[in-house]
Each structure stands twice: as structure tokens, then as C-alpha cells.
Motif scaffolding. Structure first.
Motif, PDB file in Angstrom:
ATOM      1  N   TYR A  74       0.839  -1.197   0.000  1.00  0.00           N
ATOM      2  CA  TYR A  74       0.000   0.000   0.000  1.00  0.00           C
ATOM      3  C   TYR A  74       0.878   1.253   0.000  1.00  0.00           C
ATOM      4  N   LEU A  75       1.872   1.261   0.848  1.00  0.00           N
ATOM      5  CA  LEU A  75       2.748   2.422   1.005  1.00  0.00           C
ATOM      6  C   LEU A  75       3.496   2.762  -0.278  1.00  0.00           C
ATOM      7  N   ILE A  78       0.773   4.530  -2.433  1.00  0.00           N
ATOM      8  CA  ILE A  78       0.069   5.709  -1.915  1.00  0.00           C
ATOM      9  C   ILE A  78       0.932   6.963  -1.954  1.00  0.00           C
ATOM     10  N   TRP A  80       2.492   8.187  -4.276  1.00  0.00           N
ATOM     11  CA  TRP A  80       2.265   8.884  -5.533  1.00  0.00           C
ATOM     12  C   TRP A  80       1.062   9.818  -5.452  1.00  0.00           C
ATOM     13  N   GLY A  81       0.303   9.712  -4.393  1.00  0.00           N
ATOM     14  CA  GLY A  81      -0.830  10.603  -4.180  1.00  0.00           C
ATOM     15  C   GLY A  81      -0.513  11.770  -3.261  1.00  0.00           C
ATOM     16  N   ASN A 115     -12.691   7.069  -5.865  1.00  0.00           N
ATOM     17  CA  ASN A 115     -12.032   6.135  -4.944  1.00  0.00           C
ATOM     18  C   ASN A 115     -12.897   4.900  -4.701  1.00  0.00           C
ATOM     19  N   ASN A 119     -11.814   1.276  -5.787  1.00  0.00           N
ATOM     20  CA  ASN A 119     -11.708   0.194  -4.800  1.00  0.00           C
ATOM     21  C   ASN A 119     -12.464  -1.038  -5.271  1.00  0.00           C
ATOM     22  N   ALA A 138      -4.716   1.412  -2.661  1.00  0.00           N
ATOM     23  CA  ALA A 138      -3.844   2.581  -2.734  1.00  0.00           C
ATOM     24  C   ALA A 138      -3.937   3.243  -4.105  1.00  0.00           C
ATOM     25  N   THR A 141      -7.020   5.287  -4.466  1.00  0.00           N
ATOM     26  CA  THR A 141      -6.887   6.541  -3.728  1.00  0.00           C
ATOM     27  C   THR A 141      -6.012   7.521  -4.487  1.00  0.00           C
ATOM     28  N   VAL A 142      -4.912   7.043  -5.045  1.00  0.00           N
ATOM     29  CA  VAL A 142      -4.016   7.913  -5.805  1.00  0.00           C
ATOM     30  C   VAL A 142      -4.751   8.507  -7.013  1.00  0.00           C
ATOM     31  N   ARG A 145      -7.050  11.198  -5.928  1.00  0.00           N
ATOM     32  CA  ARG A 145      -6.322  12.429  -5.564  1.00  0.00           C
ATOM     33  C   ARG A 145      -5.984  13.249  -6.804  1.00  0.00           C
TER      34      ARG A 145
END
Length: 179
Positions: A74-75, A78, A80-81, A115, A119, A138, A141-142, A145
């Protein structure tokens, strides 16, 4: 970054477009610095930060290892967002200082819809998309964003008649030391 908004609201009230440009630039500098520091910390010490949230008292080390693996997946996506998130904070905050609350709200709602849709498609591989699990969450979410940022920035820069301080904002990167 929000603290600088106090100056922005004052400059806007005075009709001081150059002062507004300076506050936006200062927010960009602060936001960029915070973003770079956060990305660096997460890349250098991501597992340690994530480890703070893991229950290491469990007898199942495999569960902790799997959870850490999902969190790291995930990290890696994420981060990149972080840039579009920072830009939304700067621009949406500036728009709010001027009394414009609707566009940041619409952009936020659009981001939530993107998002949620992302998802659904990317976590479990629905609709022919690959099953990506935590990395899919992730990525959704990116993407959301970037959509949110696009809405806010396009609106701000297409409405320079209403927000003249956005015109030429990047012609100079000067911010008075006194500010």
C-alpha cells in the motif's frame, strides 16, 4: 499550510493580488517541503512506522509478516498521491479563503466517487481489472487524488477573472522574507 491562510484571507480582503500570490507560493513551499520529508521518512523507515501499529504480542508471526507486506505494498503506491494531496490543500484552502467552498467540495465528492469505484474494481479485480488487494486500494486513492487536484486546479486557473492572483502565479517563485 493552513496557518498561512490567515494572511491569504487578509490579502484577499484588501484586494492585494500580489500578496495572495505570495501566500500561495509560501503554501506551495511549505507543502512541498512537508511532502518531501514525509516521502523520505516513509521510504527510509516505512516498516518501522508500520510496525508501531502491529500487535507483536500475537503468537502468529506469519500474520504480522503478512500484514506488514500488505502495508508496504500500500505504502509503495500511496506516496504517488502525496503531491496531488498537497496541491489540493494549497489550492482548495486558497479558494476557501476567497469564499469559494463549493468547488473544493465538488472536487472532494468526485474524489470519493472515483475512490469507491476504483476500490471496487481494483481490490478484488471486478470488471475485468486485475485483483490488486491493498495495492489496488492505494491506486484507487491515488487516482482519486489526481482527479480531485485536476478539478480544483483547472477551476482556479480558468477563473482568473474571479481569482486574478492565480494568473501568473508561477512566473516568479519569490516570497518576501517578511511574510
Amino acid at each position: 499550510v493552513s496557518g498561512v491562510s490567515i494572511f491569504g484571507a487578509q490579502f484577499f480582503g484588501l484586494g492585494d493580488n500580489e500578496g495572495m500570490r505570495h501566500t500561495v507560493r509560501l503554501k506551495l513551499y511549505l507543502g512541498a517541503a512537508i511532502t518531501v520529508i514525509c516521502i523520505a521518512l516513509l521510504f527510509l523507515a516505512g516498516p518501522q512506522f508500520i510496525g508501531l501499529f502491529l500487535n507483536k504480542d500475537t503468537n502468529d508471526a506469519a500474520v504480522c509478516a503478512a500484514t506488514l507486506g500488505y502495508a508496504m505494498a500500500y505504502l509503495r503506491v500511496i506516496v504517488w498521491g502525496f503531491f496531488p494531496f498537497m496541491m489540493v490543500q494549497v489550492y482548495a484552502g486558497t479558494l476557501r479563503e476567497t469564499g469559494e467552498t463549493m468547488v473544493p467540495m465538488i472536487a472532494g465528492v468526485a474524489a470519493v466517487v472515483v475512490n469507491l469505484t476504483g476500490n471496487y474494481l481494483l481490490i478484488f479485480g471486478n470488471g475485468g481489472f486485475p485483483r490488486m488487494g491493498a495495492a489496488g486500494a492505494a491506486l484507487a486513492t491515488v487516482i482519486s487524488r489526481w482527479v480531485e487536484m485536476s478539478i480544483v486546479l483547472v477551476y482556479a486557473h480558468r477563473n482568473t477573472h474571479r481569482y486574478p492572483f492565480f494568473a501568473g502565479i508561477y512566473r516568479s517563485f519569490a516570497v518576501p522574507v517578511a511574510l
